[in-house]
Design a protein around this motif. Structure first.
Motif, PDB file in Angstrom:
ATOM      1  N   UNK A 266       0.836  -1.200   0.000  1.00 56.58           N
ATOM      2  CA  UNK A 266       0.000   0.000   0.000  1.00 56.58           C
ATOM      3  C   UNK A 266       0.869   1.247   0.000  1.00 56.58           C
ATOM      4  N   UNK A 267       0.561   2.169  -0.925  1.00 56.86           N
ATOM      5  CA  UNK A 267       1.148   3.502  -0.910  1.00 56.86           C
ATOM      6  C   UNK A 267       2.399   3.668  -1.760  1.00 56.86           C
ATOM      7  N   UNK A 268       2.572   4.898  -2.219  1.00 55.16           N
ATOM      8  CA  UNK A 268       3.703   5.243  -3.084  1.00 55.16           C
ATOM      9  C   UNK A 268       5.049   5.082  -2.381  1.00 55.16           C
TER      10      UNK A 268
ATOM     11  N   UNK B   7      -0.882  -1.875  -4.491  1.00 50.65           N
ATOM     12  CA  UNK B   7      -0.141  -2.371  -5.651  1.00 50.65           C
ATOM     13  C   UNK B   7       0.105  -3.859  -5.523  1.00 50.65           C
ATOM     14  N   UNK B   8       0.258  -4.487  -6.683  1.00 45.43           N
ATOM     15  CA  UNK B   8       0.669  -5.896  -6.753  1.00 45.43           C
ATOM     16  C   UNK B   8       2.004  -5.928  -7.496  1.00 45.43           C
ATOM     17  N   UNK B   9       3.015  -6.426  -6.821  1.00 47.13           N
ATOM     18  CA  UNK B   9       4.324  -6.622  -7.448  1.00 47.13           C
ATOM     19  C   UNK B   9       4.517  -8.126  -7.616  1.00 47.13           C
ATOM     20  N   UNK B  10       5.034  -8.505  -8.763  1.00 51.40           N
ATOM     21  CA  UNK B  10       5.346  -9.911  -8.998  1.00 51.40           C
ATOM     22  C   UNK B  10       6.785  -9.992  -9.473  1.00 51.40           C
ATOM     23  N   UNK B  11       7.443 -11.059  -9.047  1.00 52.40           N
ATOM     24  CA  UNK B  11       8.826 -11.262  -9.477  1.00 52.40           C
ATOM     25  C   UNK B  11       9.153 -12.741  -9.392  1.00 52.40           C
TER      26      UNK B  11
ATOM     27  N   UNK C  94      -3.792  -1.849  -7.882  1.00 51.02           N
ATOM     28  CA  UNK C  94      -4.967  -2.709  -7.694  1.00 51.02           C
ATOM     29  C   UNK C  94      -6.269  -1.933  -7.756  1.00 51.02           C
ATOM     30  N   UNK C  95      -6.205  -0.619  -7.652  1.00 46.80           N
ATOM     31  CA  UNK C  95      -7.416   0.187  -7.687  1.00 46.80           C
ATOM     32  C   UNK C  95      -7.080   1.631  -7.973  1.00 46.80           C
TER      33      UNK C  95
END
Length: 77
Positions: free
Chosen positions: A38-40, A70-74, A62-63
């Motif tokens: 959540x959040x910048x 946010x969703x981060x994937x790695x 996410x919205x």
């Protein structure tokens, strides 16, 4: 589908990066990880951590809330 998923929306900096680092340390090379945050400020801090560790990630909101999730994937290298 990621092998591991962590949700750090309820954590504040610097604990957010600590949780991400612990999850990475427990992951094997080639294992996928999904991080919900959540959040910048948190997004920037986690991205800096990942770059420092030589990891690349995809990040998507996410919205459209004022405080964005946010969703981060790695995939651990």
């Amino acid at each position: 589908m990621p092998s591991k998923k962590i949700d750090i929306r309820d954590k504040t900096c610097p604990l957010t990066t600590v949780h991400v680092r612990l999850a990475l340390d427990k992951s094997s090379p080639g294992e996928a990880l999904e991080i919900i945050l959540r959040g910048e400020e948190t997004r920037r801090n986690v991205e800096i951590l990942l770059r420092t560790l030589g990891q690349t990630s995809d990040c998507h909101p996410l919205g459209e809330d004022a405080i964005a999730d946010y969703r981060m994937t790695l995939v651990k290298s």
